[in-house]
Design an enzyme around this catalytic site. Structure first.
Site, mmCIF file in Angstrom:
data_model
loop_
_atom_site.group_PDB
_atom_site.id
_atom_site.type_symbol
_atom_site.label_atom_id
_atom_site.label_comp_id
_atom_site.label_asym_id
_atom_site.label_seq_id
_atom_site.Cartn_x
_atom_site.Cartn_y
_atom_site.Cartn_z
ATOM 1 N N LYS A 71 -22.353 12.886 -36.696
ATOM 2 C CA LYS A 71 -20.930 12.708 -36.361
ATOM 3 C C LYS A 71 -20.739 11.830 -35.122
ATOM 4 O O LYS A 71 -19.725 11.133 -35.004
ATOM 5 C CB LYS A 71 -20.257 14.069 -36.179
ATOM 6 N N SER B 105 -12.053 16.748 -53.044
ATOM 7 C CA SER B 105 -11.839 17.830 -54.007
ATOM 8 C C SER B 105 -11.396 19.126 -53.339
ATOM 9 O O SER B 105 -10.802 19.981 -53.979
ATOM 10 C CB SER B 105 -13.122 18.073 -54.818
ATOM 11 N N ARG B 106 -11.696 19.292 -52.083
ATOM 12 C CA ARG B 106 -11.332 20.559 -51.426
ATOM 13 C C ARG B 106 -11.207 20.367 -49.915
ATOM 14 O O ARG B 106 -11.462 19.267 -49.403
ATOM 15 C CB ARG B 106 -12.362 21.628 -51.732
ATOM 16 N N TYR C 39 -26.042 17.737 -37.476
ATOM 17 C CA TYR C 39 -24.621 17.466 -37.731
ATOM 18 C C TYR C 39 -24.028 16.638 -36.586
ATOM 19 O O TYR C 39 -23.344 15.633 -36.816
ATOM 20 C CB TYR C 39 -23.899 18.814 -37.866
ATOM 21 N N GLY D 221 -14.925 13.123 -50.905
ATOM 22 C CA GLY D 221 -14.894 14.579 -50.680
ATOM 23 C C GLY D 221 -13.474 15.108 -50.708
ATOM 24 O O GLY D 221 -13.135 16.025 -49.968
ATOM 25 N N ASN E 177 -14.585 10.959 -45.763
ATOM 26 C CA ASN E 177 -14.455 12.351 -45.316
ATOM 27 C C ASN E 177 -15.617 13.236 -45.758
ATOM 28 O O ASN E 177 -15.922 14.226 -45.104
ATOM 29 C CB ASN E 177 -13.131 12.908 -45.879
HETATM 30 P P1 NAD Z 1 -15.858 21.185 -47.334
HETATM 31 O O1 NAD Z 1 -17.266 21.646 -47.444
HETATM 32 O O2 NAD Z 1 -14.760 22.132 -47.663
HETATM 33 O O3 NAD Z 1 -15.649 19.858 -48.213
HETATM 34 C C1 NAD Z 1 -16.601 18.836 -48.190
HETATM 35 C C2 NAD Z 1 -16.268 17.804 -49.248
HETATM 36 O O4 NAD Z 1 -17.287 16.806 -49.197
HETATM 37 C C3 NAD Z 1 -16.263 18.358 -50.660
HETATM 38 O O5 NAD Z 1 -15.217 17.742 -51.389
HETATM 39 C C4 NAD Z 1 -17.605 17.914 -51.238
HETATM 40 O O6 NAD Z 1 -17.565 17.666 -52.651
HETATM 41 C C5 NAD Z 1 -17.825 16.613 -50.486
HETATM 42 N N1 NAD Z 1 -19.230 16.299 -50.395
HETATM 43 C C6 NAD Z 1 -20.205 17.013 -49.774
HETATM 44 N N2 NAD Z 1 -21.393 16.411 -49.948
HETATM 45 C C7 NAD Z 1 -21.151 15.297 -50.674
HETATM 46 C C8 NAD Z 1 -21.976 14.267 -51.188
HETATM 47 N N3 NAD Z 1 -23.298 14.258 -51.006
HETATM 48 N N4 NAD Z 1 -21.399 13.270 -51.915
HETATM 49 C C9 NAD Z 1 -20.076 13.266 -52.140
HETATM 50 N N5 NAD Z 1 -19.245 14.209 -51.678
HETATM 51 C C10 NAD Z 1 -19.785 15.215 -50.967
HETATM 52 O O7 NAD Z 1 -15.741 20.644 -45.853
HETATM 53 P P2 NAD Z 1 -14.461 20.387 -44.920
HETATM 54 O O8 NAD Z 1 -14.426 21.469 -43.914
HETATM 55 O O9 NAD Z 1 -13.262 20.095 -45.716
HETATM 56 O O10 NAD Z 1 -14.965 19.072 -44.157
HETATM 57 C C11 NAD Z 1 -14.545 17.770 -44.509
HETATM 58 C C12 NAD Z 1 -14.992 16.812 -43.436
HETATM 59 O O11 NAD Z 1 -14.414 17.200 -42.188
HETATM 60 C C13 NAD Z 1 -16.510 16.800 -43.241
HETATM 61 O O12 NAD Z 1 -16.945 15.479 -42.962
HETATM 62 C C14 NAD Z 1 -16.689 17.686 -42.018
HETATM 63 O O13 NAD Z 1 -17.862 17.383 -41.325
HETATM 64 C C15 NAD Z 1 -15.445 17.343 -41.229
HETATM 65 N N6 NAD Z 1 -15.048 18.356 -40.241
HETATM 66 C C16 NAD Z 1 -14.718 19.624 -40.621
HETATM 67 C C17 NAD Z 1 -14.338 20.538 -39.638
HETATM 68 C C18 NAD Z 1 -13.933 21.946 -39.971
HETATM 69 O O14 NAD Z 1 -13.653 22.702 -39.036
HETATM 70 N N7 NAD Z 1 -13.822 22.337 -41.222
HETATM 71 C C19 NAD Z 1 -14.290 20.155 -38.303
HETATM 72 C C20 NAD Z 1 -14.642 18.851 -37.959
HETATM 73 C C21 NAD Z 1 -15.005 17.961 -38.945
#
Ligand code: NAD
Length: 273
Positions: free
Chosen positions: A185, A40-41, A181, A38, A116
């Site tokens: 987690k 990419s972003r 979720y 993940g 991630n």
């Molecule tokens: P995001 O949605 O911006 O990015 C998610 C990434 O995961 C993307 O690159 C997407 O391509 C990839 N992805 C999603 N489903 C997938 C799949 N089935 N197979 C392969 N890749 C997949 O999310 P984010 O906010 O950058 O979150 C990244 C991580 O951090 C996640 O695990 C999320 O649960 C965790 N997180 C985020 C936050 C927050 O506040 N943003 C807080 C705590 C934890």
């Protein structure tokens, strides 16, 4: 011997404001190969950029949307780093395991895995669909475990490795409307501690990061009042940045973190202590 971190600390003591301009690497990951699922972003992209800026060659993975993946690569290459992207759905466990193992075969090593990739399908329990519950576990939990499975063999052969799971503060404290979720987690923290115990004798450390409220596309969907409510619970009074999570991952991936395993690093502004 003086490490890069010592030098940085000394320079920071002399001129704190100059620290940002330093081109010095805080953690030396030269020649290391890292996979960031993940990447990419969002947080994954920031992790990939952070690892690459410390010298690692980074393989990012994405599920769909080649554009953002290419953008991450070009951001890394512009600063002289090395990166490539591969596409697979982590919920396809055998494809995920094979894709990670193949990186190690192709590049000759795999030093760091950052699991991630994640999704959040929210809804109060009475409205939560079974399929959404299953899909959340398939991506966030089983997908991360499959990637770890793919990484462990090459790491065992090399007698070293770093696995870092991106969990969430929600896995530690729960959140109304996020049962699926939170379950995924929280479970990944159990996985992280178990793998830390299983593979410490092979010099593989396994840790988890629990970000709090980090500004990304995932949290961009929050309403203003949800955002305000969230901020009141954060002692530091602001959301975190993806770069701050990236820096924490680089630390756990570094030689400096060699004696840290089975731990959860909370990057949450004090939201949960
Ligand atoms: P995001 O949605 O911006 O990015 C998610 C990434 O995961 C993307 O690159 C997407 O391509 C990839 N992805 C999603 N489903 C997938 C799949 N089935 N197979 C392969 N890749 C997949 O999310 P984010 O906010 O950058 O979150 C990244 C991580 O951090 C996640 O695990 C999320 O649960 C965790 N997180 C985020 C936050 C927050 O506040 N943003 C807080 C705590 C934890």
């Amino acid at each position: 011997m003086i490490s890069a971190l010592d030098v940085l600390n000394r320079r920071q003591l002399c001129a704190p404001s100059a620290a940002k301009d330093l081109k010095l690497r805080m953690f030396d990951l030269t020649d290391k190969v890292a996979v960031v699922t993940g990447g990419s972003r969002g947080i994954g992209r920031a992790i990939a950029i952070s690892l690459a800026s410390q010298g690692a060659s980074v393989v990012i993975t994405y599920v769909n949307g080649e554009g953002p993946a290419k953008e991450t690569i070009s951001l890394i290459e512009k600063t002289g780093g090395k990166a490539e992207a591969i596409q697979f759905d982590v919920a396809d466990a055998s494809a995920a395991q094979k894709a990670v193992a193949d990186v190690a075969k192709r590049l000759g090593r795999l030093d760091i895995l950052v699991a991630n990739a994640g999704i959040s399908i929210d809804g109060l329990l009475l409205r939560l669909k079974d399929d959404d519950f299953e899909r959340t576990l398939a991506v966030n939990l089983k997908g991360a475990v499959a990637c770890a499975k793919g990484a462990i063999k090459p790491m065992m052969r090399a007698k070293r490795g770093r696995i870092i799971f991106v969990s969430s503060v929600v896995g530690e404290m729960g959140n109304a409307g996020q049962t699926a979720y939170a379950a995924s987690k929280a479970a990944i923290l159990g996985v992280s501690m178990s793998l830390a115990r299983e593979y410490s004798s092979r010099n593989i450390t396994v840790n988890a990061i629990t970000p709090g409220y980090i500004e990304t596309d995932m949290t961009g969907e929050l309403q203003n009042e949800q955002r305000e409510a969230m901020l009141t619970g954060i002692p530091l009074g602001r959301p975190g940045t993806a770069a701050e999570v990236g820096a924490s991952v680089s630390f756990l991936a570094s030689d400096e973190a060699a004696y840290i395993t089975g731990q959860t690093l909370r990057v949450n502004g004090g939201m949960y202590m």
